[in-house]
Motif scaffolding. Structure first.
Motif, PDB file in Angstrom:
ATOM      1  N   ILE A  28     144.670  76.493  61.278  1.00  0.00           N
ATOM      2  CA  ILE A  28     143.856  76.344  62.487  1.00  0.00           C
ATOM      3  C   ILE A  28     142.398  76.093  62.124  1.00  0.00           C
ATOM      4  O   ILE A  28     141.738  75.227  62.705  1.00  0.00           O
ATOM      5  CB  ILE A  28     143.955  77.602  63.363  1.00  0.00           C
ATOM      6  N   GLU A  29     141.917  76.839  61.148  1.00  0.00           N
ATOM      7  CA  GLU A  29     140.523  76.648  60.763  1.00  0.00           C
ATOM      8  C   GLU A  29     140.291  75.235  60.251  1.00  0.00           C
ATOM      9  O   GLU A  29     139.241  74.633  60.511  1.00  0.00           O
ATOM     10  CB  GLU A  29     140.096  77.723  59.752  1.00  0.00           C
ATOM     11  N   ALA A  30     141.284  74.683  59.557  1.00  0.00           N
ATOM     12  CA  ALA A  30     141.178  73.292  59.112  1.00  0.00           C
ATOM     13  C   ALA A  30     141.166  72.350  60.321  1.00  0.00           C
ATOM     14  O   ALA A  30     140.390  71.388  60.382  1.00  0.00           O
ATOM     15  CB  ALA A  30     142.324  72.949  58.171  1.00  0.00           C
ATOM     16  N   CYS A  31     142.019  72.638  61.319  1.00  0.00           N
ATOM     17  CA  CYS A  31     142.091  71.796  62.522  1.00  0.00           C
ATOM     18  C   CYS A  31     140.740  71.704  63.219  1.00  0.00           C
ATOM     19  O   CYS A  31     140.365  70.654  63.735  1.00  0.00           O
ATOM     20  CB  CYS A  31     143.073  72.371  63.541  1.00  0.00           C
ATOM     21  N   LEU A  32     140.030  72.829  63.236  1.00  0.00           N
ATOM     22  CA  LEU A  32     138.760  72.857  63.961  1.00  0.00           C
ATOM     23  C   LEU A  32     137.764  71.841  63.406  1.00  0.00           C
ATOM     24  O   LEU A  32     136.787  71.489  64.064  1.00  0.00           O
ATOM     25  CB  LEU A  32     138.160  74.266  63.932  1.00  0.00           C
TER      26      LEU A  32
ATOM     27  N   LYS B  80     143.942  68.171  69.299  1.00  0.00           N
ATOM     28  CA  LYS B  80     145.087  68.587  70.109  1.00  0.00           C
ATOM     29  C   LYS B  80     146.377  68.504  69.301  1.00  0.00           C
ATOM     30  O   LYS B  80     147.191  69.437  69.295  1.00  0.00           O
ATOM     31  CB  LYS B  80     145.177  67.691  71.349  1.00  0.00           C
ATOM     32  N   ASP B  81     146.539  67.374  68.624  1.00  0.00           N
ATOM     33  CA  ASP B  81     147.721  67.158  67.779  1.00  0.00           C
ATOM     34  C   ASP B  81     147.834  68.224  66.704  1.00  0.00           C
ATOM     35  O   ASP B  81     148.914  68.741  66.425  1.00  0.00           O
ATOM     36  CB  ASP B  81     147.599  65.790  67.081  1.00  0.00           C
ATOM     37  N   CYS B  82     146.705  68.497  66.103  1.00  0.00           N
ATOM     38  CA  CYS B  82     146.659  69.428  64.990  1.00  0.00           C
ATOM     39  C   CYS B  82     147.091  70.828  65.431  1.00  0.00           C
ATOM     40  O   CYS B  82     147.763  71.563  64.703  1.00  0.00           O
ATOM     41  CB  CYS B  82     145.233  69.443  64.437  1.00  0.00           C
ATOM     42  N   LEU B  83     146.726  71.199  66.661  1.00  0.00           N
ATOM     43  CA  LEU B  83     147.007  72.555  67.156  1.00  0.00           C
ATOM     44  C   LEU B  83     148.387  72.685  67.785  1.00  0.00           C
ATOM     45  O   LEU B  83     148.848  73.781  68.087  1.00  0.00           O
ATOM     46  CB  LEU B  83     145.953  72.955  68.200  1.00  0.00           C
ATOM     47  N   LYS B  84     149.061  71.533  67.948  1.00  0.00           N
ATOM     48  CA  LYS B  84     150.266  71.465  68.785  1.00  0.00           C
ATOM     49  C   LYS B  84     151.339  72.497  68.424  1.00  0.00           C
ATOM     50  O   LYS B  84     151.858  73.182  69.285  1.00  0.00           O
ATOM     51  CB  LYS B  84     150.848  70.049  68.678  1.00  0.00           C
ATOM     52  N   ASP B  85     151.646  72.608  67.129  1.00  0.00           N
ATOM     53  CA  ASP B  85     152.767  73.449  66.734  1.00  0.00           C
ATOM     54  C   ASP B  85     152.375  74.893  66.422  1.00  0.00           C
ATOM     55  O   ASP B  85     153.216  75.689  66.021  1.00  0.00           O
ATOM     56  CB  ASP B  85     153.443  72.867  65.483  1.00  0.00           C
TER      57      ASP B  85
END
Lengths: 449, 449
Positions: A12-16, A25-30
């Motif tokens: 998650i921290e990478a997604c941010l 959005k895609d990154c957080l999806k799963d």
């Protein structure tokens, strides 16, 4: 690949770091909403707002509910009422009611008026019930069917509504008057013959809660019967909702915290260590502290009554702290055991008398050993066998009394309908302060003068 | 008709009047095992044995597990090893392991040898793990499938094994090496196209526990993610079992009890108020009590150092109990809040410093108010404004220090890897006893002589 919770947080921290909203959005999806919420607690408000915007209402609803309550208010303001109403629409009605219930009246009304009419209606219904009742923790998003429906029809219905309800694992059956008449688990349903009607295969002995029942009572029922959910009815046996086990876990943690705080003469509101102002918190704690202070002063008045003895044997003052502390600590142990035993049901009617008698024996043994130790120390320290006898005897008697009182008093409070955790501690502390000093100085006057 | 728990108990008590064994069995048929167990706790052993015999192995297994642990041993002996082995066969393997784990070695081995070979094997596996680990609370009765299976095949499989496993609500997917690769809920399964293969519809981000993880960690994961069950794997990611939410409820209650007892300087074994002998229980509690007693004696030694002051102003002795009690109570409140906050995660890294600083302010306010009250009382009681100043000032300083220490010390203990609940209380109590007396008598010597 399967993964551990800690890894999720890193992902998650990478997604941010994603600048593009769609990529974020895609990154957080799963990822699990609880993990996203945990990661969000460590980043600035601006990042939280970005994520909530990018996630879309459904995901944002799940994440929002997992956030600490003190992070919600600023987020709400930043997102604006319209977007927020969308998020609340997507949230399960009991969670939405929880969040709205904590907002100021005007903000709550504004949001309810912006929400979908049917959602808002459900939430308004739930807001009627006290937050500590079955009604306050139940959801209205459950599956109920008429008794005449067949197993095949029921399964088909589940396929349609499955994504809208909180749990599909128990299906509740109702009659023409909307009264709860039976329950069937999804496990039983898939094993039932497709053409079987619900009334033929359902369990008629449903255990249920009343909508006004205390949440702790409901939680204990779910724990006792190993339920995943329990149905909630009104006084006319009509099904209103269900309480799910995930909310029960929260209730049990809340109640355990309450029990722990009570034993330290605190109330549940004291738990918030950051948001409430220092003055407010200090004044909530002061009444008991001042009351206990007066207990200490009454004990001081007992000492004053023995001024003559004290002036002749100054050494008596050296043992006041030990003499006041020992019985207090012994009483706390005994009290804590009995109060917790009553709360968990470990000490029930059948065991109560046995437990108290056993505690009395324990008190006598502890008193004798601690008294002997103190007598020996006093003798070696002050060189007076008689002084040793006085402090040893006094401590033995005081610890024995305080241990018995610690086990007996909460039971009496409980019988009289008081909360044993709240009333017992300060009373026993004050009583023992006074009694300890009286017995100590009486024995001293008798044996030393 | 639906019914409340209290009614069930009455029905069971009426059933116990049935003399004929078959009628008794019939009468108990629809009742919940937890209710039967509760009713059995109120009747003599002979009645319990009758019910267990009449119920048949499957029902007896469910009831047996719900009984208080102290009722099981006599029942086991009365039923005899053969009948008992049948009951254990019918029990879920984690429950059977729990019960066998508490029996003496020879009795355990005898029962395992009488049980069905495959059941006994499963139970032996579970007995390998510590009772406080994920392995110790997991069950091996779960549903796992290969990734290539279709939704229709999966549902058909569930229909066959549904009655043998503990939960069918999550199906875990494994690869050729028996490694956990995905999960699908029964809800998703019934909504999936019948021809879809598991690998197409399963969730690949499975959150799981390691078999050696502490049970508290596993319980917190289940609570955090609102799971009904969590998969448990070994170090090679191979699926070994699942932990279900009903066991998590028990773990959370157990851990809350442990936390409460620790704050009163007790350990988990002290909880049993009836079975353990009085001597054993007394000697488990004595070490801390004696340690705290010596704390009080060190404070007494401080008073001794000020004998001269005390002999000139005997009235100083009247305030020793209040002066020792007040800071102790204030520290307990602060300590309890922080220890519980650390345990529930309410006080996390983000809030820690803020919480401690806030507590320091609260301590100062409480100290000032309590000190002023004591100063006023001392002045009115003893008629000396200077004595009032001494006791008031001393209490203000002592309460402020103790509140700060109560919030700061457990955090330091936690950082150093110690259990903050165990180490903090006695240390702070002793430290404050000594410090309070030192500050009190120093101020008195300075201002009164």
């Amino acid at each position: 690949m399967a993964q551990r919770a800690a890894e999720s947080i890193q992902v998650i921290e990478a997604c941010l770091g994603q600048i593009n909203e769609n990529k974020l959005k895609d990154c957080l999806k799963d990822l699990h909403p609880a993990d996203i919420a945990e990661a969000l607690s460590r980043v600035p408000l601006a990042q939280r707002i970005r994520v909530m915007r990018a996630a879309g209402p459904e995901r944002a609803a799940l994440v929002l509910y997992e956030l600490d309550r003190d992070m919600i208010s600023p987020l709400l303001e930043a997102l604006g009422p319209k977007r927020l109403a969308d998020v609340l629409n997507a949230m399960s009605d009991d969670d939405a009611a929880d969040i709205l219930g904590e907002l100021p009246e005007n903000q709550k009304d504004q949001l309810l008026s912006l929400m979908e009419a049917s959602e808002a209606q459900d939430v308004r219904e739930l807001l009627k019930y006290g937050e500590d009742t079955a009604g306050g923790i139940m959801t209205t998003e459950y599956v109920s069917l008429k008794e005449e429906v067949t197993a095949a029809e029921a399964l088909e219905y589940l396929r349609q509504v499955g994504s809208e309800v909180e749990t599909v694992y128990h299906i509740y059956l109702i009659n023409e008057q909307a009264q709860l008449t039976g329950v069937i688990s999804l496990r039983e349903l898939i094993m039932a013959p497709p053409e079987a009607r619900m009334e033929q295969v359902m369990n008629r002995r449903v255990i249920y809660a009343n909508v006004w029942d205390d949440q702790e009572k409901v939680a204990k029922m779910v724990a006792k019967y190993d339920f995943i959910s329990i149905p909630v009815v009104n006084d006319r046996d009509q099904l209103l909702g269900i309480v799910t086990v995930d909310d029960v876990l929260d209730v049990l943690e809340e109640e355990a915290t309450e029990d722990i705080l009570k034993l330290a003469n605190l109330d549940a509101e004291d738990q918030d260590l950051v948001e409430t102002g220092a003055w407010q918190r200090a004044f909530r704690r002061l009444p008991w502290l001042i009351a206990l202070l007066f207990g200490g002063l009454i004990a001081g008045n007992v000492i004053k009554g023995f001024s003559g003895t004290l002036e002749q044997v100054t050494a008596l003052a050296f043992f006041i702290t030990a003499m006041a502390g020992g019985p207090g600590n012994a009483a706390t142990q005994s009290l804590t055991l009995v109060v917790r035993g009553l709360a968990t049901g470990e000490v029930d009617q059948r065991k109560l008398l046995k437990a108290i008698l056993k505690e009395a024996q324990v008190g006598l043994i502890i008193g004798l050993v601690a008294g002997s130790v103190l007598a020996l120390v006093a003798f070696l320290w002050q060189g007076s066998p008689l002084l040793g006898l006085v402090v040893g005897l006094a401590l033995t008697v005081n610890i024995t009394i305080s241990t018995m009182l610690g086990s007996f008093f909460p039971v009496v409070m409980n019988r009289l309908g008081f909360d044993p955790a709240v009333a017992s501690g300060p009373f026993i502390a004050t009583f023992m302060d006074v009694t300890s000093m009286f017995i100590y100085f009486s024995l001293a006057t008798l044996l030393l003068l």
